[in-house]
Design a protein around this motif. Structure first.
Motif, PDB file in Angstrom:
ATOM      1  N   ASN A  10      -8.634  27.502 -18.378  1.00  0.00           N
ATOM      2  CA  ASN A  10      -8.341  28.093 -17.069  1.00  0.00           C
ATOM      3  C   ASN A  10      -7.197  29.101 -17.146  1.00  0.00           C
ATOM      4  O   ASN A  10      -7.250  30.161 -16.524  1.00  0.00           O
ATOM      5  N   LEU A  11      -6.168  28.769 -17.921  1.00  0.00           N
ATOM      6  CA  LEU A  11      -5.042  29.681 -18.088  1.00  0.00           C
ATOM      7  C   LEU A  11      -5.490  30.967 -18.783  1.00  0.00           C
ATOM      8  O   LEU A  11      -5.127  32.072 -18.363  1.00  0.00           O
ATOM      9  N   SER A  16      -6.490  36.569 -18.750  1.00  0.00           N
ATOM     10  CA  SER A  16      -7.421  37.614 -19.202  1.00  0.00           C
ATOM     11  C   SER A  16      -7.834  38.503 -18.037  1.00  0.00           C
ATOM     12  O   SER A  16      -7.931  39.724 -18.182  1.00  0.00           O
ATOM     13  N   ALA A  17      -8.075  37.883 -16.885  1.00  0.00           N
ATOM     14  CA  ALA A  17      -8.447  38.653 -15.695  1.00  0.00           C
ATOM     15  C   ALA A  17      -7.307  39.595 -15.309  1.00  0.00           C
ATOM     16  O   ALA A  17      -7.531  40.771 -14.995  1.00  0.00           O
ATOM     17  N   GLU A  18      -6.082  39.094 -15.365  1.00  0.00           N
ATOM     18  CA  GLU A  18      -4.917  39.919 -15.048  1.00  0.00           C
ATOM     19  C   GLU A  18      -4.793  41.083 -16.038  1.00  0.00           C
ATOM     20  O   GLU A  18      -4.626  42.236 -15.650  1.00  0.00           O
ATOM     21  N   ILE A  23      -5.558  47.030 -17.464  1.00  0.00           N
ATOM     22  CA  ILE A  23      -5.855  48.106 -18.423  1.00  0.00           C
ATOM     23  C   ILE A  23      -7.200  48.777 -18.193  1.00  0.00           C
ATOM     24  O   ILE A  23      -7.505  49.765 -18.839  1.00  0.00           O
ATOM     25  N   ASN A  24      -7.998  48.241 -17.267  1.00  0.00           N
ATOM     26  CA  ASN A  24      -9.330  48.800 -17.025  1.00  0.00           C
ATOM     27  C   ASN A  24      -9.217  50.252 -16.571  1.00  0.00           C
ATOM     28  O   ASN A  24      -8.359  50.610 -15.768  1.00  0.00           O
ATOM     29  N   ASN A  25     -10.109  51.096 -17.080  1.00  0.00           N
ATOM     30  CA  ASN A  25     -10.063  52.523 -16.766  1.00  0.00           C
ATOM     31  C   ASN A  25     -10.754  52.882 -15.456  1.00  0.00           C
ATOM     32  O   ASN A  25     -10.942  54.047 -15.152  1.00  0.00           O
ATOM     33  N   ARG A  26     -11.171  51.896 -14.691  1.00  0.00           N
ATOM     34  CA  ARG A  26     -11.742  52.068 -13.357  1.00  0.00           C
ATOM     35  C   ARG A  26     -13.104  52.752 -13.300  1.00  0.00           C
ATOM     36  O   ARG A  26     -13.552  53.127 -12.237  1.00  0.00           O
ATOM     37  N   THR A  27     -13.767  52.951 -14.420  1.00  0.00           N
ATOM     38  CA  THR A  27     -15.132  53.489 -14.352  1.00  0.00           C
ATOM     39  C   THR A  27     -16.116  52.358 -14.076  1.00  0.00           C
ATOM     40  O   THR A  27     -17.254  52.599 -13.717  1.00  0.00           O
ATOM     41  N   SER A  28     -15.661  51.118 -14.269  1.00  0.00           N
ATOM     42  CA  SER A  28     -16.487  49.953 -13.970  1.00  0.00           C
ATOM     43  C   SER A  28     -15.575  48.810 -13.540  1.00  0.00           C
ATOM     44  O   SER A  28     -14.374  48.839 -13.775  1.00  0.00           O
ATOM     45  N   LEU A  29     -16.175  47.814 -12.916  1.00  0.00           N
ATOM     46  CA  LEU A  29     -15.434  46.636 -12.493  1.00  0.00           C
ATOM     47  C   LEU A  29     -15.725  45.517 -13.492  1.00  0.00           C
ATOM     48  O   LEU A  29     -16.873  45.100 -13.635  1.00  0.00           O
ATOM     49  N   ILE A  30     -14.694  45.072 -14.193  1.00  0.00           N
ATOM     50  CA  ILE A  30     -14.841  43.974 -15.156  1.00  0.00           C
ATOM     51  C   ILE A  30     -14.265  42.723 -14.502  1.00  0.00           C
ATOM     52  O   ILE A  30     -13.095  42.709 -14.118  1.00  0.00           O
ATOM     53  N   THR A  31     -15.095  41.694 -14.388  1.00  0.00           N
ATOM     54  CA  THR A  31     -14.663  40.434 -13.793  1.00  0.00           C
ATOM     55  C   THR A  31     -14.759  39.334 -14.839  1.00  0.00           C
ATOM     56  O   THR A  31     -15.801  39.165 -15.466  1.00  0.00           O
ATOM     57  N   GLU A  69      -4.559  43.385 -28.193  1.00  0.00           N
ATOM     58  CA  GLU A  69      -3.562  43.506 -27.124  1.00  0.00           C
ATOM     59  C   GLU A  69      -3.633  42.306 -26.187  1.00  0.00           C
ATOM     60  O   GLU A  69      -2.599  41.816 -25.719  1.00  0.00           O
ATOM     61  N   LEU A  70      -4.845  41.840 -25.908  1.00  0.00           N
ATOM     62  CA  LEU A  70      -5.021  40.678 -25.048  1.00  0.00           C
ATOM     63  C   LEU A  70      -4.364  39.453 -25.672  1.00  0.00           C
ATOM     64  O   LEU A  70      -3.664  38.696 -24.997  1.00  0.00           O
ATOM     65  N   ARG A  71      -4.539  39.274 -26.965  1.00  0.00           N
ATOM     66  CA  ARG A  71      -3.939  38.115 -27.642  1.00  0.00           C
ATOM     67  C   ARG A  71      -2.409  38.185 -27.579  1.00  0.00           C
ATOM     68  O   ARG A  71      -1.742  37.179 -27.367  1.00  0.00           O
ATOM     69  N   GLU A  72      -1.856  39.392 -27.748  1.00  0.00           N
ATOM     70  CA  GLU A  72      -0.403  39.564 -27.623  1.00  0.00           C
ATOM     71  C   GLU A  72       0.061  39.212 -26.210  1.00  0.00           C
ATOM     72  O   GLU A  72       1.092  38.575 -26.020  1.00  0.00           O
ATOM     73  N   PHE A  73      -0.713  39.646 -25.214  1.00  0.00           N
ATOM     74  CA  PHE A  73      -0.404  39.337 -23.820  1.00  0.00           C
ATOM     75  C   PHE A  73      -0.428  37.816 -23.603  1.00  0.00           C
ATOM     76  O   PHE A  73       0.458  37.262 -22.946  1.00  0.00           O
ATOM     77  N   LEU A  74      -1.426  37.146 -24.177  1.00  0.00           N
ATOM     78  CA  LEU A  74      -1.520  35.686 -24.061  1.00  0.00           C
ATOM     79  C   LEU A  74      -0.321  35.017 -24.736  1.00  0.00           C
ATOM     80  O   LEU A  74       0.248  34.067 -24.203  1.00  0.00           O
ATOM     81  N   LYS A  75       0.068  35.522 -25.915  1.00  0.00           N
ATOM     82  CA  LYS A  75       1.232  34.950 -26.625  1.00  0.00           C
ATOM     83  C   LYS A  75       2.484  34.987 -25.755  1.00  0.00           C
ATOM     84  O   LYS A  75       3.264  34.041 -25.735  1.00  0.00           O
ATOM     85  N   LYS A  76       2.669  36.102 -25.044  1.00  0.00           N
ATOM     86  CA  LYS A  76       3.865  36.252 -24.206  1.00  0.00           C
ATOM     87  C   LYS A  76       3.813  35.365 -22.969  1.00  0.00           C
ATOM     88  O   LYS A  76       4.853  34.970 -22.449  1.00  0.00           O
TER      89      LYS A  76
END
Length: 107
Positions: A10-11, A16-18, A23-31, A69-76
């Motif tokens: 869950n965490l 990951s959603a955050e 970082i999403n470039n707004r050409t699509s919606l990633i959920t 980058e996501l893994r680094e974000f998770l580490k922090k």
């Protein structure tokens, strides 16, 4: 699934959603629809859906390129001892559910 694995999953889903929302470039919606961690917490899979469907392949490739980058974000942002290696995949269950909804509405 143990309570610990469920909490970590869950965490990972929330973080990951955050991250992808930022970082999403707004050409699509990633959920991020769900995440599942292995019992040893060394691997986790994040499941996503993409709108519009035509951007699915590009969005998946984009998300996979950002795994480091996501893994680094998770580490922090995670307090666990082990931060899992991440895989990203399209949520086929959610796609099937949407298709069924579409078919039911058409009747």
């Amino acid at each position: 699934m143990s309570q610990r694995t469920e909490k970590v999953s869950n965490l990972i889903k929330e973080l990951s959603a955050e991250f992808l929302g930022r970082i999403n470039n707004r050409t699509s919606l990633i959920t991020v629809t769900s995440a599942s961690a292995s019992p040893d917490l060394k691997r986790a899979t994040i499941f996503i859906t993409v709108l519009p469907d035509t951007k699915e392949h590009d969005a998946l490739e984009f998300a996979k390129r950002k795994k480091g980058e996501l893994r680094e974000f998770l580490k922090k942002n995670m307090t666990t001892k082990v931060v899992p290696f991440i895989e990203i995949d399209i949520d086929q269950g959610e796609k099937s559910r949407q298709k069924i909804d579409e078919l039911l509405r058409a009747k």
